[in-house]
Design a protein around this motif. Structure first.
Motif, mmCIF file in Angstrom:
data_model
loop_
_atom_site.group_PDB
_atom_site.id
_atom_site.type_symbol
_atom_site.label_atom_id
_atom_site.label_comp_id
_atom_site.label_asym_id
_atom_site.label_seq_id
_atom_site.Cartn_x
_atom_site.Cartn_y
_atom_site.Cartn_z
ATOM 1 N N ALA A 24 0.820 -1.212 0.000
ATOM 2 C CA ALA A 24 0.000 0.000 0.000
ATOM 3 C C ALA A 24 0.852 1.260 0.000
ATOM 4 O O ALA A 24 0.339 2.359 -0.217
ATOM 5 C CB ALA A 24 -0.934 0.012 1.209
ATOM 6 N N ARG A 30 4.410 -3.978 -4.058
ATOM 7 C CA ARG A 30 3.393 -4.750 -4.764
ATOM 8 C C ARG A 30 4.039 -5.703 -5.759
ATOM 9 O O ARG A 30 3.628 -6.861 -5.889
ATOM 10 C CB ARG A 30 2.422 -3.816 -5.491
ATOM 11 N N THR A 193 -14.701 2.436 -13.984
ATOM 12 C CA THR A 193 -14.279 3.557 -13.150
ATOM 13 C C THR A 193 -15.049 4.809 -13.557
ATOM 14 O O THR A 193 -15.567 4.896 -14.672
ATOM 15 C CB THR A 193 -12.767 3.813 -13.299
ATOM 16 N N THR A 264 -2.536 6.953 1.643
ATOM 17 C CA THR A 264 -3.848 6.436 1.291
ATOM 18 C C THR A 264 -3.809 4.913 1.360
ATOM 19 O O THR A 264 -2.821 4.295 0.959
ATOM 20 C CB THR A 264 -4.297 6.882 -0.110
ATOM 21 N N ASP A 265 -4.870 4.319 1.884
ATOM 22 C CA ASP A 265 -4.897 2.868 2.021
ATOM 23 C C ASP A 265 -5.190 2.156 0.715
ATOM 24 O O ASP A 265 -4.884 0.972 0.559
ATOM 25 C CB ASP A 265 -5.948 2.457 3.065
ATOM 26 N N ASP A 266 -5.789 2.850 -0.233
ATOM 27 C CA ASP A 266 -6.165 2.236 -1.502
ATOM 28 C C ASP A 266 -5.885 3.236 -2.627
ATOM 29 O O ASP A 266 -6.691 4.131 -2.893
ATOM 30 C CB ASP A 266 -7.644 1.849 -1.495
ATOM 31 N N LEU A 268 -5.801 2.944 -5.885
ATOM 32 C CA LEU A 268 -6.675 2.931 -7.061
ATOM 33 C C LEU A 268 -8.013 3.584 -6.756
ATOM 34 O O LEU A 268 -8.534 4.363 -7.571
ATOM 35 C CB LEU A 268 -6.873 1.498 -7.559
ATOM 36 N N ALA A 269 -8.585 3.282 -5.596
ATOM 37 C CA ALA A 269 -9.850 3.917 -5.223
ATOM 38 C C ALA A 269 -9.678 5.421 -5.068
ATOM 39 O O ALA A 269 -10.565 6.198 -5.455
ATOM 40 C CB ALA A 269 -10.374 3.299 -3.924
ATOM 41 N N THR A 270 -8.547 5.830 -4.528
ATOM 42 C CA THR A 270 -8.288 7.262 -4.358
ATOM 43 C C THR A 270 -8.155 7.951 -5.705
ATOM 44 O O THR A 270 -8.809 8.965 -5.970
ATOM 45 C CB THR A 270 -7.026 7.471 -3.514
ATOM 46 N N ASP A 293 -0.630 3.015 -11.527
ATOM 47 C CA ASP A 293 -1.848 3.196 -10.745
ATOM 48 C C ASP A 293 -2.829 4.125 -11.450
ATOM 49 O O ASP A 293 -4.051 3.924 -11.379
ATOM 50 C CB ASP A 293 -1.508 3.747 -9.363
ATOM 51 N N SER A 297 -6.556 2.808 -12.585
ATOM 52 C CA SER A 297 -7.737 3.484 -12.049
ATOM 53 C C SER A 297 -8.487 4.271 -13.114
ATOM 54 O O SER A 297 -9.454 4.976 -12.795
ATOM 55 C CB SER A 297 -7.336 4.421 -10.902
#
Length: 415
Positions: A24, A30, A193, A264-266, A268-270, A293, A297
């Motif tokens: 993360a 990763r 997305t 940020t923990d995520d 792609l979501a961010t 990323d 995303s």
């Protein structure tokens, strides 16, 4: 995908990691887990050893995890009992510290150096940026890194540009080099997305322990944002990244629309909330997780020539690459405001993913390369004359320095 604990009868792969993988926090973390998962899938029992202190952000891998120490002969007994058939060094410093011990205790283990990026190239570019002088590839750091490469059976490179550089400038043979990019198993669907109208603002992302990211934030704040903000009134830029220290927080300026958010923990979501992803890199090496990323995303990414290197050809981005703050700002503003242009850049990123980062394309080739080396390790090593020379007594400075430090530390009067 759940990670299995294979029976002891399976062959063992040992990763000697500079840091515990933090997927993360860093793209390198990763990628490391992707490689371990791949090896686990093809039958290896995975063990990880690191001299780094644990962190609350490291991955829960499901694999064996071991705290090891430099300059400590207890590692010898441990690795001999573990008896790995494959040892991967995470960056050249780990090969320097532990490589001679592995060779002595596990001489039949295939050894792989995973550079993550070509450290010496990144450092040389950084020095050139600071000094204004040409890039000097033949520096002291390169001597150490190339020596570590030569001592290993296989060198994993994440950049084809750097594979070519090692062959042409440093004379490393093709049979010792292997290109392994980020491995993407599933590509995003265009409709998965948010679209243009659902997104606002600009983002930038990258861990702050990485020097190119720190420089990029400073360059953004001092040169790019003052040119870009007037072109996009009311638009903000939010900077994400692990380990944002005081030197980075000083660029936090909500009044100007530039905010240092931090971890940020995520990722792609961010990023999927933002209309553009900025990657204003002035130096660096390897592939760029922040760009990957952005593509994953569905976020169009604006970068520089050095950022684009090893990710996609210069003509495949949907805009002209530029490392001048004014044109960089103009390009970002134009894409931010134009939905057709934005869509074209997003599609270019998806196409780059499919063409360059397919798990199906690269995973099997890596496994086959490892199997081929292991099948005839003696012949493979006989070809590696420079590696054999560097392993001889007169070139074993790292080993003797480590032995001296260990002896000094065990003296009764050692502090």
């Amino acid at each position: 995908m759940p990670r299995s604990t294979n029976p002891a009868t399976k062959k063992t792969a040992l990763l000697i990691a500079k840091q515990w993988p933090e997927p993360a926090s860093t793209a390198a973390g990763r990628r490391t887990l992707d490689i371990l998962d791949l090896l686990n899938e093809v039958g290896y029992r995975i063990e990880i050893g690191s001299p780094a202190q644990p962190t609350p952000f490291q991955a829960t891998t499901g694999y064996g995890e071991h705290q090891i120490a430099v300059n400590d002969s207890r590692f010898d007994d441990w690795v001999r009992a573990l008896d790995p058939s494959l040892v991967i060094y995470d960056r050249f410093m780990m090969e320097e510290q532990f490589g001679w011990r592995v060779r002595a205790q596990c001489p039949q283990a295939v050894t792989v150096l995973d550079t993550s990026d070509f450290h010496s190239l990144r450092e040389a570019r950084h020095q050139a940026l600071k000094s204004g002088q040409p890039v000097n590839l033949f520096n002291a750091s390169a001597e150490r890194e190339i020596a570590a490469m030569a001592r290993c059976d296989l060198i994993l490179m994440i950049s084809q540009v750097e594979v070519d550089l090692l062959k042409t400038h440093f004379g490393l043979p093709a049979w010792q080099l292997h290109y392994l990019p980020f491995l993407i198993r599933e590509f995003p669907q265009p409709t998965a997305t948010p679209g243009f109208a659902e997104r606002r603002h600009l983002a930038m992302i990258g861990g702050f322990k990485h020097a190119p990211n720190r420089d990029a934030v400073a360059w953004l704040a001092e040169a790019i944002w003052p040119a870009l903000r007037p072109l996009l009134p009311g638009v903000e830029c939010h900077v994400y990244g692990a380990y944002a220290d005081h030197a980075m927080q000083r660029f936090h300026n909500p009044k100007s629309g530039l905010r240092i958010i931090g971890r940020t923990d995520d990722a792609l979501a961010t990023l999927s909330q933002y209309r553009l992803n900025l990657a204003p890199l002035r130096f660096g090496a390897g592939q760029k997780g922040k760009i990957l990323d952005g593509w994953l995303s569905g976020t169009p990414t604006i970068t520089t020539p050095v950022g684009a290197e090893s990710m996609a050809p210069a003509d495949a981005w949907g805009y002209p690459l530029n490392d001048d703050p004014g044109p960089f700002a103009d390009i970002a503003a134009r894409i931010y405001q134009s939905e057709p242009h934005w869509q074209a850049v997003r599609e270019a990123g998806t196409q780059a993913l499919v063409e360059g980062f397919s798990y199906a394309q690269h995973a099997q080739a890596f496994v086959e390369r490892l199997n081929a080396i292991a099948a005839d390790l003696h012949a493979h090593r006989n070809r590696n004359i420079w590696g054999r020379i560097l392993q001889r007594t007169e070139h074993r400075a790292e080993e003797f320095m480590s032995r001296w430090i260990e002896a000094k530390n065990t003296r009764p009067d050692a502090s």
